[in-house]
Scaffold this motif. Structure first.
Motif, PDB file in Angstrom:
ATOM      1  N   GLN A 139      16.584 -15.669 -13.210  1.00  0.00           N
ATOM      2  CA  GLN A 139      15.780 -14.754 -12.409  1.00  0.00           C
ATOM      3  C   GLN A 139      15.853 -13.347 -13.005  1.00  0.00           C
ATOM      4  OE1 GLN A 139      14.442 -15.656  -8.773  1.00  0.00           O
ATOM      5  NE2 GLN A 139      14.181 -17.267 -10.276  1.00  0.00           N
ATOM      6  N   HIS A 140      14.725 -12.682 -13.048  1.00  0.00           N
ATOM      7  CA  HIS A 140      14.674 -11.290 -13.472  1.00  0.00           C
ATOM      8  C   HIS A 140      14.097 -10.453 -12.337  1.00  0.00           C
ATOM      9  CE1 HIS A 140      14.937 -11.453 -18.143  1.00  0.00           C
ATOM     10  NE2 HIS A 140      15.861 -12.185 -17.564  1.00  0.00           N
ATOM     11  N   THR A 141      14.438  -9.182 -12.358  1.00  0.00           N
ATOM     12  CA  THR A 141      13.923  -8.239 -11.383  1.00  0.00           C
ATOM     13  C   THR A 141      12.849  -7.393 -12.051  1.00  0.00           C
ATOM     14  OG1 THR A 141      16.038  -8.162 -10.240  1.00  0.00           O
ATOM     15  CG2 THR A 141      14.523  -6.331  -9.837  1.00  0.00           C
ATOM     16  N   TYR A 142      11.701  -7.318 -11.390  1.00  0.00           N
ATOM     17  CA  TYR A 142      10.572  -6.556 -11.916  1.00  0.00           C
ATOM     18  C   TYR A 142      10.226  -5.437 -10.953  1.00  0.00           C
ATOM     19  CZ  TYR A 142       9.999 -10.720 -14.765  1.00  0.00           C
ATOM     20  OH  TYR A 142      10.221 -11.767 -15.629  1.00  0.00           O
ATOM     21  N   ARG A 143       9.879  -4.309 -11.509  1.00  0.00           N
ATOM     22  CA  ARG A 143       9.312  -3.227 -10.719  1.00  0.00           C
ATOM     23  C   ARG A 143       7.817  -3.252 -11.005  1.00  0.00           C
ATOM     24  NH1 ARG A 143      13.244   2.069 -10.809  1.00  0.00           N
ATOM     25  NH2 ARG A 143      14.773   1.198  -9.367  1.00  0.00           N
ATOM     26  N   VAL A 144       7.042  -3.338  -9.927  1.00  0.00           N
ATOM     27  CA  VAL A 144       5.600  -3.482 -10.086  1.00  0.00           C
ATOM     28  C   VAL A 144       4.878  -2.380  -9.316  1.00  0.00           C
ATOM     29  CG1 VAL A 144       3.626  -5.034  -9.883  1.00  0.00           C
ATOM     30  CG2 VAL A 144       5.920  -5.993 -10.179  1.00  0.00           C
ATOM     31  N   ILE A 145       3.929  -1.749  -9.982  1.00  0.00           N
ATOM     32  CA  ILE A 145       3.062  -0.766  -9.342  1.00  0.00           C
ATOM     33  C   ILE A 145       1.681  -1.401  -9.218  1.00  0.00           C
ATOM     34  CG2 ILE A 145       1.985   1.510  -9.503  1.00  0.00           C
ATOM     35  CD1 ILE A 145       4.376   2.355 -11.264  1.00  0.00           C
ATOM     36  N   VAL A 146       1.188  -1.468  -7.995  1.00  0.00           N
ATOM     37  CA  VAL A 146      -0.166  -1.975  -7.730  1.00  0.00           C
ATOM     38  C   VAL A 146      -1.006  -0.776  -7.318  1.00  0.00           C
ATOM     39  CG1 VAL A 146      -1.601  -3.524  -6.358  1.00  0.00           C
ATOM     40  CG2 VAL A 146       0.744  -4.203  -6.954  1.00  0.00           C
ATOM     41  N   ARG A 147      -2.062  -0.521  -8.080  1.00  0.00           N
ATOM     42  CA  ARG A 147      -2.953   0.604  -7.779  1.00  0.00           C
ATOM     43  C   ARG A 147      -4.297   0.069  -7.293  1.00  0.00           C
ATOM     44  NH1 ARG A 147      -0.068   2.460 -12.292  1.00  0.00           N
ATOM     45  NH2 ARG A 147       0.905   4.473 -11.947  1.00  0.00           N
ATOM     46  N   GLY A 148      -4.947   0.864  -6.456  1.00  0.00           N
ATOM     47  CA  GLY A 148      -6.268   0.497  -5.974  1.00  0.00           C
ATOM     48  C   GLY A 148      -6.971   1.696  -5.390  1.00  0.00           C
ATOM     49  N   THR A 149      -8.199   1.473  -4.942  1.00  0.00           N
ATOM     50  CA  THR A 149      -8.956   2.529  -4.296  1.00  0.00           C
ATOM     51  C   THR A 149      -9.360   2.061  -2.905  1.00  0.00           C
ATOM     52  OG1 THR A 149     -10.995   1.740  -5.323  1.00  0.00           O
ATOM     53  CG2 THR A 149      -9.857   3.535  -6.431  1.00  0.00           C
ATOM     54  N   TRP A 150      -9.392   3.018  -1.989  1.00  0.00           N
ATOM     55  CA  TRP A 150      -9.856   2.704  -0.640  1.00  0.00           C
ATOM     56  C   TRP A 150     -11.353   2.431  -0.711  1.00  0.00           C
ATOM     57  CZ3 TRP A 150      -5.836   1.682   2.059  1.00  0.00           C
ATOM     58  CH2 TRP A 150      -4.691   2.465   1.996  1.00  0.00           C
ATOM     59  N   ASP A 151     -11.839   1.522   0.126  1.00  0.00           N
ATOM     60  CA  ASP A 151     -13.257   1.171   0.093  1.00  0.00           C
ATOM     61  C   ASP A 151     -13.752   0.866   1.498  1.00  0.00           C
ATOM     62  OD1 ASP A 151     -15.726   0.565  -1.248  1.00  0.00           O
ATOM     63  OD2 ASP A 151     -15.283  -1.561  -0.940  1.00  0.00           O
ATOM     64  N   ARG A 152     -14.827   1.529   1.886  1.00  0.00           N
ATOM     65  CA  ARG A 152     -15.481   1.275   3.172  1.00  0.00           C
ATOM     66  C   ARG A 152     -14.488   1.269   4.335  1.00  0.00           C
ATOM     67  NH1 ARG A 152     -19.146  -3.540   0.796  1.00  0.00           N
ATOM     68  NH2 ARG A 152     -20.482  -2.229  -0.489  1.00  0.00           N
ATOM     69  N   LEU A 153     -13.695   2.309   4.393  1.00  0.00           N
ATOM     70  CA  LEU A 153     -12.725   2.412   5.494  1.00  0.00           C
ATOM     71  C   LEU A 153     -13.456   2.610   6.813  1.00  0.00           C
ATOM     72  CD1 LEU A 153     -10.054   4.764   3.888  1.00  0.00           C
ATOM     73  CD2 LEU A 153      -9.806   2.323   4.371  1.00  0.00           C
ATOM     74  N   SER A 154     -13.049   1.868   7.816  1.00  0.00           N
ATOM     75  CA  SER A 154     -13.611   2.058   9.161  1.00  0.00           C
ATOM     76  C   SER A 154     -13.078   3.378   9.715  1.00  0.00           C
ATOM     77  CB  SER A 154     -13.194   0.906  10.076  1.00  0.00           C
ATOM     78  OG  SER A 154     -11.798   0.953  10.315  1.00  0.00           O
ATOM     79  N   ASP A 155     -13.706   3.858  10.755  1.00  0.00           N
ATOM     80  CA  ASP A 155     -13.224   5.083  11.405  1.00  0.00           C
ATOM     81  C   ASP A 155     -11.788   4.900  11.888  1.00  0.00           C
ATOM     82  OD1 ASP A 155     -15.639   6.351  10.926  1.00  0.00           O
ATOM     83  OD2 ASP A 155     -16.448   5.928  12.919  1.00  0.00           O
ATOM     84  N   ALA A 156     -11.483   3.704  12.411  1.00  0.00           N
ATOM     85  CA  ALA A 156     -10.128   3.429  12.900  1.00  0.00           C
ATOM     86  C   ALA A 156      -9.118   3.432  11.754  1.00  0.00           C
ATOM     87  CB  ALA A 156     -10.095   2.086  13.634  1.00  0.00           C
ATOM     88  N   SER A 157      -9.467   2.819  10.629  1.00  0.00           N
ATOM     89  CA  SER A 157      -8.564   2.814   9.464  1.00  0.00           C
ATOM     90  C   SER A 157      -8.337   4.219   8.949  1.00  0.00           C
ATOM     91  CB  SER A 157      -9.132   1.945   8.339  1.00  0.00           C
ATOM     92  OG  SER A 157      -8.928   0.588   8.588  1.00  0.00           O
ATOM     93  N   ARG A 158      -9.417   4.961   8.833  1.00  0.00           N
ATOM     94  CA  ARG A 158      -9.326   6.342   8.348  1.00  0.00           C
ATOM     95  C   ARG A 158      -8.414   7.167   9.264  1.00  0.00           C
ATOM     96  NH1 ARG A 158     -11.959   8.905   4.640  1.00  0.00           N
ATOM     97  NH2 ARG A 158     -13.466   7.244   4.333  1.00  0.00           N
ATOM     98  N   ALA A 159      -8.584   7.027  10.569  1.00  0.00           N
ATOM     99  CA  ALA A 159      -7.764   7.774  11.524  1.00  0.00           C
ATOM    100  C   ALA A 159      -6.291   7.371  11.410  1.00  0.00           C
ATOM    101  CB  ALA A 159      -8.273   7.541  12.948  1.00  0.00           C
ATOM    102  N   THR A 160      -6.037   6.076  11.289  1.00  0.00           N
ATOM    103  CA  THR A 160      -4.657   5.599  11.158  1.00  0.00           C
ATOM    104  C   THR A 160      -4.018   6.127   9.883  1.00  0.00           C
ATOM    105  OG1 THR A 160      -5.128   3.586  12.405  1.00  0.00           O
ATOM    106  CG2 THR A 160      -3.210   3.535  10.948  1.00  0.00           C
ATOM    107  N   LEU A 161      -4.727   6.013   8.767  1.00  0.00           N
ATOM    108  CA  LEU A 161      -4.182   6.471   7.481  1.00  0.00           C
ATOM    109  C   LEU A 161      -3.912   7.972   7.505  1.00  0.00           C
ATOM    110  CD1 LEU A 161      -6.405   4.342   5.093  1.00  0.00           C
ATOM    111  CD2 LEU A 161      -3.925   4.118   5.401  1.00  0.00           C
ATOM    112  N   LEU A 162      -4.827   8.743   8.055  1.00  0.00           N
ATOM    113  CA  LEU A 162      -4.623  10.194   8.115  1.00  0.00           C
ATOM    114  C   LEU A 162      -3.478  10.560   9.048  1.00  0.00           C
ATOM    115  CD1 LEU A 162      -8.304  11.468   8.043  1.00  0.00           C
ATOM    116  CD2 LEU A 162      -6.586  11.628   6.215  1.00  0.00           C
ATOM    117  N   ALA A 163      -3.325   9.824  10.138  1.00  0.00           N
ATOM    118  CA  ALA A 163      -2.226  10.095  11.068  1.00  0.00           C
ATOM    119  C   ALA A 163      -0.865   9.796  10.439  1.00  0.00           C
ATOM    120  CB  ALA A 163      -2.400   9.280  12.343  1.00  0.00           C
TER     121      ALA A 163
END
Length: 112
Positions: free
Chosen positions: A4-28
């Protein structure tokens, strides 16, 4: 038994078509997901800013060494997708980069 090995992984992405509820939650919660909270964990550490353009997850993945970094990256992407879907946040363009911590060379400066 496979090594077994240990890996450090970075997953990058972009937000897409966030609902008003998602946007409010993320900003909060933006203060809880800044650079100060940047850690590699098995559960994943989500980092983003108030612009809500892009994000990244940091994961620690333990997997068979023979499967390599590609498998660790795929496993982390799956975890990120599941977390984003569970939270109801829209996203696109996930990409992952893994580093095998067990084969990483560490250069130490000698005492002089």
């Amino acid at each position: 038994m496979a090594t077994q090995h240990t890996y450090r992984v970075i997953v990058r992405g972009t937000w897409d078509r966030l609902s008003d509820a998602s946007r409010a939650t993320l900003l909060a919660e933006v203060a809880d997901h800044g650079m100060a909270q940047l850690r590699f964990t098995p559960e994943g550490s989500l980092v983003y800013d108030a612009a809500l353009v892009s994000f990244s997850y940091r994961y620690t993945i333990v997997s068979d060494a023979e499967d390599g970094e590609e498998m660790a990256a795929a496993l982390a992407e799956e975890k990120a997708e599941a977390a984003l879907r569970a939270a109801g946040h829209g996203y696109r363009r996930l990409r992952a980069k893994a580093t095998d911590m067990d084969t990483m060379k560490i250069n130490r400066k000698g005492r002089g």
